[in-house]
Design a protein around this motif. Structure first.
Motif, PDB file in Angstrom:
ATOM      1  N   LYS B  76       0.836  -1.211   0.000  1.00 41.02           N
ATOM      2  CA  LYS B  76       0.000   0.000   0.000  1.00 41.02           C
ATOM      3  C   LYS B  76       0.867   1.257   0.000  1.00 41.02           C
ATOM      4  CE  LYS B  76      -3.878  -2.080   2.453  1.00 41.02           C
ATOM      5  NZ  LYS B  76      -4.419  -2.266   3.810  1.00 41.02           N
ATOM      6  N   ILE B  77       1.969   1.199   0.751  1.00 43.46           N
ATOM      7  CA  ILE B  77       2.863   2.370   0.806  1.00 43.46           C
ATOM      8  C   ILE B  77       3.479   2.609  -0.582  1.00 43.46           C
ATOM      9  CG2 ILE B  77       4.934   3.358   1.863  1.00 43.46           C
ATOM     10  CD1 ILE B  77       4.297   1.655   4.373  1.00 43.46           C
ATOM     11  N   ILE B  78       3.914   1.505  -1.213  1.00 41.98           N
ATOM     12  CA  ILE B  78       4.509   1.628  -2.552  1.00 41.98           C
ATOM     13  C   ILE B  78       3.463   2.153  -3.548  1.00 41.98           C
ATOM     14  CG2 ILE B  78       5.421   0.278  -4.503  1.00 41.98           C
ATOM     15  CD1 ILE B  78       7.554   0.807  -2.426  1.00 41.98           C
ATOM     16  N   ALA B  79       2.220   1.664  -3.425  1.00 40.21           N
ATOM     17  CA  ALA B  79       1.164   2.130  -4.337  1.00 40.21           C
ATOM     18  C   ALA B  79       0.929   3.631  -4.171  1.00 40.21           C
ATOM     19  CB  ALA B  79      -0.127   1.359  -4.067  1.00 40.21           C
ATOM     20  N   ALA B  80       0.938   4.090  -2.914  1.00 36.38           N
ATOM     21  CA  ALA B  80       0.741   5.524  -2.664  1.00 36.38           C
ATOM     22  C   ALA B  80       1.901   6.333  -3.255  1.00 36.38           C
ATOM     23  CB  ALA B  80       0.628   5.780  -1.164  1.00 36.38           C
ATOM     24  N   ALA B  81       3.125   5.789  -3.115  1.00 40.34           N
ATOM     25  CA  ALA B  81       4.296   6.478  -3.654  1.00 40.34           C
ATOM     26  C   ALA B  81       4.225   6.522  -5.175  1.00 40.34           C
ATOM     27  CB  ALA B  81       5.563   5.774  -3.191  1.00 40.34           C
ATOM     28  N   ASP B  82       3.800   5.416  -5.762  1.00 40.89           N
ATOM     29  CA  ASP B  82       3.664   5.313  -7.212  1.00 40.89           C
ATOM     30  C   ASP B  82       2.711   6.388  -7.729  1.00 40.89           C
ATOM     31  OD1 ASP B  82       4.567   3.999  -9.404  1.00 40.89           O
ATOM     32  OD2 ASP B  82       3.229   2.261  -9.223  1.00 40.89           O
ATOM     33  N   GLU B  83       1.599   6.520  -7.055  1.00 39.78           N
ATOM     34  CA  GLU B  83       0.588   7.493  -7.450  1.00 39.78           C
ATOM     35  C   GLU B  83       1.139   8.923  -7.319  1.00 39.78           C
ATOM     36  OE1 GLU B  83      -3.177   6.704  -5.492  1.00 39.78           O
ATOM     37  OE2 GLU B  83      -3.830   8.744  -6.038  1.00 39.78           O
ATOM     38  N   PRO B 129      11.651 -10.775   3.861  1.00 41.10           N
ATOM     39  CA  PRO B 129      11.739 -10.590   2.401  1.00 41.10           C
ATOM     40  C   PRO B 129      10.938  -9.379   1.913  1.00 41.10           C
ATOM     41  CG  PRO B 129      11.307 -12.892   2.934  1.00 41.10           C
ATOM     42  CD  PRO B 129      11.262 -12.146   4.226  1.00 41.10           C
ATOM     43  N   SER B 130       9.748  -9.158   2.498  1.00 39.13           N
ATOM     44  CA  SER B 130       8.924  -8.037   2.030  1.00 39.13           C
ATOM     45  C   SER B 130       9.604  -6.695   2.312  1.00 39.13           C
ATOM     46  CB  SER B 130       7.551  -8.070   2.705  1.00 39.13           C
ATOM     47  OG  SER B 130       7.693  -8.062   4.112  1.00 39.13           O
ATOM     48  N   VAL B 131      10.331  -6.610   3.426  1.00 36.72           N
ATOM     49  CA  VAL B 131      11.009  -5.363   3.767  1.00 36.72           C
ATOM     50  C   VAL B 131      12.182  -5.129   2.823  1.00 36.72           C
ATOM     51  CG1 VAL B 131      12.266  -4.130   5.578  1.00 36.72           C
ATOM     52  CG2 VAL B 131      10.248  -5.468   6.178  1.00 36.72           C
ATOM     53  N   ARG B 132      12.876  -6.209   2.483  1.00 38.22           N
ATOM     54  CA  ARG B 132      13.969  -6.068   1.509  1.00 38.22           C
ATOM     55  C   ARG B 132      13.425  -5.669   0.144  1.00 38.22           C
ATOM     56  NH1 ARG B 132      16.305 -10.872   3.638  1.00 38.22           N
ATOM     57  NH2 ARG B 132      15.816 -11.941   1.701  1.00 38.22           N
ATOM     58  N   ALA B 133      12.287  -6.281  -0.250  1.00 37.19           N
ATOM     59  CA  ALA B 133      11.679  -5.945  -1.546  1.00 37.19           C
ATOM     60  C   ALA B 133      11.234  -4.479  -1.570  1.00 37.19           C
ATOM     61  CB  ALA B 133      10.492  -6.861  -1.826  1.00 37.19           C
ATOM     62  N   TYR B 134      10.737  -4.024  -0.440  1.00 39.87           N
ATOM     63  CA  TYR B 134      10.283  -2.636  -0.302  1.00 39.87           C
ATOM     64  C   TYR B 134      11.454  -1.670  -0.527  1.00 39.87           C
ATOM     65  CZ  TYR B 134       8.563   1.469   2.339  1.00 39.87           C
ATOM     66  OH  TYR B 134       8.196   2.726   2.742  1.00 39.87           O
ATOM     67  N   ALA B 135      12.574  -1.954   0.138  1.00 35.79           N
ATOM     68  CA  ALA B 135      13.763  -1.111  -0.034  1.00 35.79           C
ATOM     69  C   ALA B 135      14.191  -1.104  -1.496  1.00 35.79           C
ATOM     70  CB  ALA B 135      14.894  -1.621   0.860  1.00 35.79           C
ATOM     71  N   GLU B 136      14.096  -2.272  -2.131  1.00 35.87           N
ATOM     72  CA  GLU B 136      14.499  -2.388  -3.530  1.00 35.87           C
ATOM     73  C   GLU B 136      13.581  -1.545  -4.424  1.00 35.87           C
ATOM     74  OE1 GLU B 136      16.677  -2.733  -6.333  1.00 35.87           O
ATOM     75  OE2 GLU B 136      17.449  -3.400  -4.399  1.00 35.87           O
ATOM     76  N   PHE B 141      12.566   3.352  -7.795  1.00 32.85           N
ATOM     77  CA  PHE B 141      11.963   4.674  -7.990  1.00 32.85           C
ATOM     78  C   PHE B 141      13.068   5.722  -8.172  1.00 32.85           C
ATOM     79  CE2 PHE B 141       7.953   3.537  -5.441  1.00 32.85           C
ATOM     80  CZ  PHE B 141       7.066   3.803  -6.471  1.00 32.85           C
ATOM     81  N   LEU B 142      14.016   5.707  -7.233  1.00 37.97           N
ATOM     82  CA  LEU B 142      15.073   6.718  -7.246  1.00 37.97           C
ATOM     83  C   LEU B 142      15.910   6.631  -8.514  1.00 37.97           C
ATOM     84  CD1 LEU B 142      16.265   6.634  -3.515  1.00 37.97           C
ATOM     85  CD2 LEU B 142      14.992   8.453  -4.652  1.00 37.97           C
ATOM     86  N   THR B 143      16.236   5.388  -8.913  1.00 38.06           N
ATOM     87  CA  THR B 143      17.063   5.214 -10.117  1.00 38.06           C
ATOM     88  C   THR B 143      16.351   5.819 -11.329  1.00 38.06           C
ATOM     89  OG1 THR B 143      17.945   3.181  -9.184  1.00 38.06           O
ATOM     90  CG2 THR B 143      18.264   3.500 -11.543  1.00 38.06           C
ATOM     91  N   GLU B 144      15.048   5.526 -11.456  1.00 39.31           N
ATOM     92  CA  GLU B 144      14.300   6.059 -12.601  1.00 39.31           C
ATOM     93  C   GLU B 144      14.232   7.578 -12.579  1.00 39.31           C
ATOM     94  OE1 GLU B 144      10.479   4.049 -12.718  1.00 39.31           O
ATOM     95  OE2 GLU B 144      11.521   2.106 -12.651  1.00 39.31           O
ATOM     96  N   ILE B 145      13.974   8.114 -11.398  1.00 40.18           N
ATOM     97  CA  ILE B 145      13.837   9.578 -11.303  1.00 40.18           C
ATOM     98  C   ILE B 145      15.171  10.276 -11.577  1.00 40.18           C
ATOM     99  CG2 ILE B 145      13.237  11.505  -9.794  1.00 40.18           C
ATOM    100  CD1 ILE B 145      11.376   9.578  -8.240  1.00 40.18           C
ATOM    101  N   VAL B 146      16.242   9.759 -10.979  1.00 37.46           N
ATOM    102  CA  VAL B 146      17.546  10.414 -11.166  1.00 37.46           C
ATOM    103  C   VAL B 146      17.969  10.300 -12.636  1.00 37.46           C
ATOM    104  CG1 VAL B 146      19.997  10.386 -10.556  1.00 37.46           C
ATOM    105  CG2 VAL B 146      18.267  10.103  -8.768  1.00 37.46           C
ATOM    106  N   ARG B 147      17.731   9.131 -13.235  1.00 35.98           N
ATOM    107  CA  ARG B 147      18.090   8.949 -14.651  1.00 35.98           C
ATOM    108  C   ARG B 147      17.333   9.951 -15.525  1.00 35.98           C
ATOM    109  NH1 ARG B 147      17.463   3.212 -15.636  1.00 35.98           N
ATOM    110  NH2 ARG B 147      19.641   2.882 -15.032  1.00 35.98           N
ATOM    111  N   GLU B 148      16.051  10.075 -15.278  1.00 33.12           N
ATOM    112  CA  GLU B 148      15.228  11.019 -16.040  1.00 33.12           C
ATOM    113  C   GLU B 148      15.714  12.462 -15.829  1.00 33.12           C
ATOM    114  OE1 GLU B 148      10.398  11.552 -16.669  1.00 33.12           O
ATOM    115  OE2 GLU B 148      11.204  11.683 -14.642  1.00 33.12           O
ATOM    116  N   GLY B 149      16.014  12.789 -14.560  1.00 35.38           N
ATOM    117  CA  GLY B 149      16.487  14.138 -14.249  1.00 35.38           C
ATOM    118  C   GLY B 149      17.795  14.460 -14.967  1.00 35.38           C
ATOM    119  N   ARG B 150      18.644  13.449 -15.116  1.00 34.72           N
ATOM    120  CA  ARG B 150      19.908  13.652 -15.843  1.00 34.72           C
ATOM    121  C   ARG B 150      19.647  13.847 -17.324  1.00 34.72           C
ATOM    122  NH1 ARG B 150      24.687  10.109 -13.031  1.00 34.72           N
ATOM    123  NH2 ARG B 150      24.425  11.051 -10.974  1.00 34.72           N
TER     124      ARG B 150
END
Lengths: 205, 205
Positions: B76-83, B129-136, B141-150
């Motif tokens: 749910k947290i990831i879904a909210a962040a996605d939105e 495992p779910s917490v590790r997946a969450y961090a991943e 998210f960050l990789t995509e945003i930073v790449r786009e920003g560059r």
């Protein structure tokens, strides 16, 4: 600026600093071997060879002794940071050395071979005066370094000084607050350098 | 990218998802009222109205149920962040909205009115495992945003991409990891905006 007073209202008794210091030193030794939470004042009295009543002449609770140890420990960390900053020549280098020294000294004084985690965590969790003074010391270090960096033209001047200092403190907080540091030990080796680089990029004029 | 599998090896039993879901929903309700640590599988069975043996047909331990709840909550947290990220127009704005949504949703799902702290803290402490997946997910998210920003010329390109992503993650970590967030609730309101500003200054080309 490396003296942190425990300023604990629970310290009392004759101004016989020698005995107070003896109790603190012996308690420090005892806690760092057996842990703070698990030790009672009776255990401590037995270990030190004083009566419980005599200890209570100087400290009105275990926490008062814990606060004195905490204050002493934080003073050592601030002293190490002071030395590290004094040995750095530029504001940029001072930021790096400050962060590095704070974390390395905390890890070695609180977490390596010594069971002082619980005093440190309790002090941070309950916001003991010494822990608040410690945070204030770090903010002062940062204020001086950022101000100097701005004067030298090394750091940007657009962001209000207090905002800059506050946010750098926020970045450092998980590594300089012992309650949080215990969960960040995995990163304690490299994070200070990596986060210093990020902070310094953010400070670029 | 908003599905976090609990990928728990302890889930078992017939593929009767309906009953599994019922157990998870009832356990979620129960834990969020009485806490995870204090509840046994017997308590849970009584509260849900199933036999203990029947629950064990689907989950081999309380932790397996806890992991399923944890995975659901993190999804749910990831879904909210996605939105939040999808609603932002520039990479700069995406960084701000991502950080804000992660923290605000975590606080409201885990800490407000619901006693899910202990599941969250245990999951983070024991690296479920779910917490590790969450961090991943957050790193993605960050990789995509930073790449786009560059690509857009909004962010600097000198620092290696993985180094930039890693250090931004380090800055967010105390607020997105529930074990640490519980100690940072005092700052949870303003820190994401303040730290985002620092991160964005560090990303300036």
């Amino acid at each position: 600026m490396n003296e942190i007073e425990s300023s604990s209202p629970q310290s009392r008794g004759p101004a016989d600093h020698n005995v107070r210091d003896q109790i603190v030193a012996a308690a420090d030794e005892h806690f760092s071997r057996y842990g703070y939470d698990k030790t009672t004042v009776s255990d401590l009295a037995k270990a030190i060879g004083f009566s419980k009543a005599y200890i209570y002449k100087f400290f009105d609770s275990k926490q008062a002794i814990g606060e004195a140890i905490c204050a002493q420990c934080l003073s050592k960390i601030i002293a190490a940071a002071d030395e590290a900053v004094a040995g750095a020549t530029t504001p940029t280098e001072k930021i790096r050395q400050l962060f590095k020294a704070l974390v390395a000294t905390s890890v070695s004084l609180v977490f390596n071979d010594r069971k002082l985690h619980d005093i440190a965590a309790r002090g941070a969790g309950e916001k003991w005066p010494s822990v608040r003074a410690y945070a204030e010391h770090i903010r002062q270090f940062l204020t001086e370094i950022v101000r100097e960096g701005r004067e030298f033209g090394e750091f940007e001047r657009k962001t209000p000084l207090d905002e800059t200092v506050h946010v750098i403190y926020l970045v450092m907080h998980p590594y300089v607050n012992p309650l949080l540091l215990q969960y960040n030990l995995d990163h304690a080796e490299e994070a200070p350098a990596q986060l210093s680089s990020l902070v310094l990029r953010s400070l670029a004029p």
